[in-house]
Design an enzyme around this catalytic site. Structure first.
Site, PDB file in Angstrom:
ATOM      1  CB  SER A   1      28.519   9.135  59.322  1.00 39.61           C
ATOM      2  OG  SER A   1      29.078   7.838  59.322  1.00 39.61           O
TER       3      SER A   1
ATOM      4  CG  MET B   1      28.540  -0.631  62.992  1.00 38.46           C
ATOM      5  SD  MET B   1      28.336  -0.902  61.235  1.00 38.46           S
ATOM      6  CE  MET B   1      27.765   0.722  60.712  1.00 38.46           C
TER       7      MET B   1
ATOM      8  CG  MET C   1      18.547   3.591  62.135  1.00 37.81           C
ATOM      9  SD  MET C   1      20.094   4.528  62.040  1.00 37.81           S
ATOM     10  CE  MET C   1      20.854   3.860  60.554  1.00 37.81           C
TER      11      MET C   1
ATOM     12  N   GLY D   1      24.159  -0.646  59.347  1.00 37.10           N
ATOM     13  CA  GLY D   1      25.220  -1.608  59.029  1.00 37.10           C
ATOM     14  C   GLY D   1      26.247  -1.057  58.054  1.00 37.10           C
ATOM     15  CG  PHE D   2      26.999  -2.213  55.179  1.00 38.35           C
ATOM     16  CD1 PHE D   2      28.331  -2.607  55.207  1.00 38.35           C
ATOM     17  CD2 PHE D   2      26.021  -3.129  55.566  1.00 38.35           C
ATOM     18  CE1 PHE D   2      28.681  -3.893  55.601  1.00 38.35           C
ATOM     19  CE2 PHE D   2      26.358  -4.420  55.958  1.00 38.35           C
ATOM     20  CZ  PHE D   2      27.705  -4.807  55.976  1.00 38.35           C
TER      21      PHE D   2
ATOM     22  N   GLY E   1      26.481   4.436  52.387  1.00 33.22           N
ATOM     23  CA  GLY E   1      26.303   4.408  50.942  1.00 33.22           C
ATOM     24  C   GLY E   1      25.014   3.773  50.445  1.00 33.22           C
TER      25      GLY E   1
ATOM     26  N   GLY F   1      21.203   7.889  57.225  1.00 31.87           N
ATOM     27  CA  GLY F   1      21.231   6.929  56.124  1.00 31.87           C
ATOM     28  C   GLY F   1      20.701   7.535  54.836  1.00 31.87           C
ATOM     29  N   GLY F   2      21.582   7.579  53.826  1.00 28.59           N
ATOM     30  CA  GLY F   2      21.163   8.051  52.507  1.00 28.59           C
ATOM     31  C   GLY F   2      20.862   9.540  52.436  1.00 28.59           C
TER      32      GLY F   2
ATOM     33  N   GLY G   1      27.160  10.548  55.617  1.00 32.97           N
ATOM     34  CA  GLY G   1      28.467   9.921  55.481  1.00 32.97           C
ATOM     35  C   GLY G   1      29.015  10.125  54.085  1.00 32.97           C
ATOM     36  CB  SER G   2      28.550   8.281  50.877  1.00 34.49           C
ATOM     37  OG  SER G   2      27.539   7.549  51.478  1.00 34.49           O
TER      38      SER G   2
HETATM   39  C1  DX5 Z   1      24.714   3.159  58.825  1.00 34.03           C
HETATM   40  C2  DX5 Z   1      25.309   4.230  59.700  1.00 34.03           C
HETATM   41  C3  DX5 Z   1      25.341   5.572  59.071  1.00 34.03           C
HETATM   42  C4  DX5 Z   1      26.173   5.675  57.813  1.00 34.03           C
HETATM   43  C5  DX5 Z   1      25.555   6.714  56.952  1.00 34.03           C
HETATM   44  O1  DX5 Z   1      24.400   2.055  59.571  1.00 34.03           O
HETATM   45  O2  DX5 Z   1      24.590   4.333  60.922  1.00 34.03           O
HETATM   46  O3  DX5 Z   1      25.719   6.577  60.002  1.00 34.03           O
HETATM   47  O4  DX5 Z   1      27.500   6.020  58.035  1.00 34.03           O
HETATM   48  O5  DX5 Z   1      26.180   6.704  55.728  1.00 34.03           O
HETATM   49  P1  DX5 Z   1      25.492   7.320  54.440  1.00 34.03           P
HETATM   50  O6  DX5 Z   1      25.282   8.781  54.716  1.00 34.03           O
HETATM   51  O7  DX5 Z   1      26.474   7.044  53.369  1.00 34.03           O
HETATM   52  O8  DX5 Z   1      24.184   6.605  54.240  1.00 34.03           O
HETATM   53 ZN    ZN Z   2      24.996   6.088  62.174  1.00 31.39          ZN
END
Ligand code: DX5
Ligand code: ZN
Length: 231
Positions: free
Chosen positions: A8, A35, A135, A140-141, A143, A175-176, A196-197
């Site tokens: 991501s 978003m 999910m 939304g975010f 990390g 997520g995570g 993502g992170s």
């Molecule tokens: C959150 C996003 C994810 C996010 C995942 O709402 O849909 O795709 O980028 O990020 P990490 O892997 O850091 O949880």
């Molecule tokens: Zn996503």
């Protein structure tokens, strides 16, 4: 089972977004988080920026739409070249029609559910899906910490998918996801992993993609102790 690692770019460096794309070319899918600041309290890429990212990505793009009007807007993400479009069940009034519209542009069509949405809400639509996204954080975010209480839902979805005759949708988590959590989700039955992170904070993103892939493979999860989580 085929494992898919989907970086991501939500928390990638926006100033150097095209260099950031190159860093993850050894993965399977690029995960593009859209978003609208209504469905979730955050805003990301505009349609124009998304179009440019999709055009420049060497790997297929899955657009994850966290927007309040997917029935109106999802189709334009298919038209602009997303190989897959994922929208939220919670925001859709006519998911079956929207799935069909996405497919009519040649893209894969997928539904996502938030942590508080039970699997039974999406179960009747399973035969229409190319992928189900569960999910594992509140959307939304980036990390945030992986919500381990989503494991029973992943297991439930995986079992329902295995009972489906014919085409089986992929099962994605988002997520995570990290080296610590990916095997938990894999063991519960997920085959596609958004990260993502974990990838973009790694010193070597390509090495992290490889390590995540290894951690999600059958051999490494076989050696894990049984997991007991109350539903
Ligand atoms: C959150 C996003 C994810 C996010 C995942 O709402 O849909 O795709 O980028 O990020 P990490 O892997 O850091 O949880
Ligand atoms: Zn996503």
């Amino acid at each position: 089972m085929t494992i898919r690692i989907c970086p991501s770019i939500l928390n990638a460096d926006r100033e150097n977004i095209f260099e950031e794309l190159v860093m993850v070319e050894s993965s399977d899918w690029l995960h593009l988080d859209i978003m609208d600041n209504i469905f979730v309290p955050n805003q990301t890429f505009s349609e124009q920026e998304s179009q440019e990212i999709i055009r420049r990505s060497k790997i297929p793009v899955d657009s994850h739409l966290m927007i309040s009007t997917p029935d109106i807007d999802a189709v334009s993400y298919a038209q602009m070249g997303s190989a897959s479009v994922t929208f939220h069940l919670e925001a859709s009034l006519q998911p079956a029609l929207t799935l069909q519209a996405i497919k009519s542009y040649g893209a894969r069509a997928s539904l996502a559910i938030k942590p508080k949405t039970p699997f039974r809400d999406v179960a009747p639509l399973l035969p229409l899906l190319d992928m189900l996204l569960i999910m594992t954080v509140e959307p939304g975010f980036g990390g945030q910490s992986f919500l381990v209480d989503q494991i029973p839902k992943i297991q439930e979805a995986s079992e329902a998918i295995s009972r489906l005759p014919g085409n089986k949708p992929w099962l994605q988590v988002d997520g995570g996801i990290s080296l610590e959590t990916i095997a938990l989700a894999a063991r519960a039955g997920a085959d596609s992993f958004v990260a993502g992170s974990a990838i973009y904070k790694a010193e070597d993103p390509a090495a992290m993609i490889k390590a995540l892939r290894a951690a999600a493979t059958a051999d490494s999860i076989k050696s894990m102790k049984p997991l007991k989580i109350a539903p």
